[in-house]
Design a protein around this motif. Sequence first.
Motif, PDB file in Angstrom:
ATOM      1  N   LEU A 109       1.228 -13.012  -3.412  1.00 41.55           N
ATOM      2  CA  LEU A 109       2.407 -11.956  -4.121  1.00 41.55           C
ATOM      3  C   LEU A 109       1.548 -11.232  -5.087  1.00 41.55           C
ATOM      4  O   LEU A 109       0.901 -11.641  -6.062  1.00 41.55           O
ATOM      5  N   ARG A 110       1.381  -9.856  -4.810  1.00 40.43           N
ATOM      6  CA  ARG A 110       1.033  -8.862  -5.731  1.00 40.43           C
ATOM      7  C   ARG A 110       2.291  -7.878  -6.373  1.00 40.43           C
ATOM      8  O   ARG A 110       2.878  -7.253  -5.566  1.00 40.43           O
ATOM      9  N   ASP A 111       2.231  -8.049  -7.776  1.00 47.58           N
ATOM     10  CA  ASP A 111       3.363  -6.980  -8.092  1.00 47.58           C
ATOM     11  C   ASP A 111       4.762  -7.279  -7.834  1.00 47.58           C
ATOM     12  O   ASP A 111       5.286  -6.293  -7.367  1.00 47.58           O
ATOM     13  N   GLY A 112       5.107  -8.660  -7.337  1.00 43.90           N
ATOM     14  CA  GLY A 112       6.225  -8.669  -6.691  1.00 43.90           C
ATOM     15  C   GLY A 112       6.391  -8.357  -5.274  1.00 43.90           C
ATOM     16  O   GLY A 112       7.532  -8.539  -4.697  1.00 43.90           O
ATOM     17  N   GLN A 114       5.012  -8.962  -1.517  1.00 43.63           N
ATOM     18  CA  GLN A 114       3.917  -9.843  -0.357  1.00 43.63           C
ATOM     19  C   GLN A 114       3.175  -8.914   0.189  1.00 43.63           C
ATOM     20  O   GLN A 114       3.442  -8.136   0.962  1.00 43.63           O
ATOM     21  N   VAL A 115       1.924  -9.432   0.253  1.00 46.53           N
ATOM     22  CA  VAL A 115       0.671  -8.574   0.778  1.00 46.53           C
ATOM     23  C   VAL A 115      -0.161  -9.790   1.618  1.00 46.53           C
ATOM     24  O   VAL A 115      -0.215 -10.752   1.076  1.00 46.53           O
ATOM     25  N   THR A 116      -0.711  -9.225   2.549  1.00 47.76           N
ATOM     26  CA  THR A 116      -1.863 -10.006   3.303  1.00 47.76           C
ATOM     27  C   THR A 116      -3.287  -9.873   2.742  1.00 47.76           C
ATOM     28  O   THR A 116      -3.650  -8.630   2.971  1.00 47.76           O
ATOM     29  N   GLU A 117      -4.117 -10.814   2.521  1.00 50.78           N
ATOM     30  CA  GLU A 117      -5.199 -10.915   1.637  1.00 50.78           C
ATOM     31  C   GLU A 117      -6.177 -11.792   2.724  1.00 50.78           C
ATOM     32  O   GLU A 117      -5.686 -12.424   3.356  1.00 50.78           O
ATOM     33  N   PHE A 118      -7.480 -11.438   2.963  1.00 48.02           N
ATOM     34  CA  PHE A 118      -8.329 -12.379   3.558  1.00 48.02           C
ATOM     35  C   PHE A 118      -9.109 -13.270   2.248  1.00 48.02           C
ATOM     36  O   PHE A 118      -9.495 -12.868   1.280  1.00 48.02           O
ATOM     37  N   ALA A 119      -8.757 -14.618   2.708  1.00 53.52           N
ATOM     38  CA  ALA A 119      -9.369 -15.696   1.594  1.00 53.52           C
ATOM     39  C   ALA A 119     -10.511 -16.191   2.483  1.00 53.52           C
ATOM     40  O   ALA A 119     -10.574 -16.845   3.510  1.00 53.52           O
ATOM     41  N   GLU A 120     -11.689 -16.007   1.761  1.00 52.85           N
ATOM     42  CA  GLU A 120     -12.738 -16.520   2.246  1.00 52.85           C
ATOM     43  C   GLU A 120     -12.989 -17.959   2.413  1.00 52.85           C
ATOM     44  O   GLU A 120     -12.471 -18.708   1.460  1.00 52.85           O
TER      45      GLU A 120
END
Length: 319
Positions: A109-112, A114-120
Amino acid sequence: MNDAPETAQVRKLFGIDTSMRVPVATPPPELAEHVPQIDPAYVFDPDVTLAILSGFAHNRRVLVQGMHGTGKSTHVEQVAARLGWPCVRVNLDGHLSRLDFVGRDTVVLRDGVQVTEFAEGILPWALQRPVALLLDEYDAGRPEVMFVLQRVLEREGSLTLLDQSRVLHPHPGFRLFGTANTVGLGNTSGLYHGVQRLNHAQLDRWSVVAALDYLPAEREAEIVVGQVPGLVGRDELVSGMVQFAALTRSAFAAGDLSTLMSPRTVIAWGENVEIFGDVARSLRLSFTNKCAEDERALVAQLFQRCFDADLDDVLPATA
């Protein structure tokens, strides 16, 4: 960690008669918690210590092989502790997947929104830092995890993240170590269920393979007393415990016992002696109950030889 760390004499740090020097470092604050604590009572095997030090000093890929309880992982950690080198230990058990190891896309959750991010995963995280990555139970890793390591096992081997279209190059302070109960041939002894036959093209990439065996009786007694201070001054008792352990190993080698007593179990036996105050009862709780029913008579015979007492008798810790 500094780009050009200071060096120290191996003779001074580890008491080994050699002119070899090794880097000692001050890790960055964010990695300081990963430097293992020094165990002042730890007893180093000279050959294995030099093999591990070659990994730190010359960026060799070092695999330490030996039976359970010989202190393979602790050996690497205690070398790292004395060098001030961050060390991260990862168990390659059957539940560790390729995504756990390399990384995966996660929804955050970014600034309310939902975004997809790569978690190492742990591998790319360690590769980019001055960290010694210790792959514990290396011969139990899943095949898809093992093949990720193929390129990384080369001295300057990079890691390609296909999902990210990125190529990661190792930090100059990155080091890679592994421990294994077998030498890649699978569970030939029947002791290590779950281990795999290793791909020999990958096994060949380990530039140093050290074998750590059980220590001589005197050295093992030193370790037991060092780990269980309550046994200080009870030389006869410790000698009998170490002798008993050696007899179980001989019986295992002869096929008379299906299990054996490792130094780890001897230490647990000593700790239980402090708790229960009875050598025989502590042995039953630490080892005998792990043996098959039809093997316990032999265990009792070995106990009789070492302590001149019956395993069913109460044998006070002061004996």
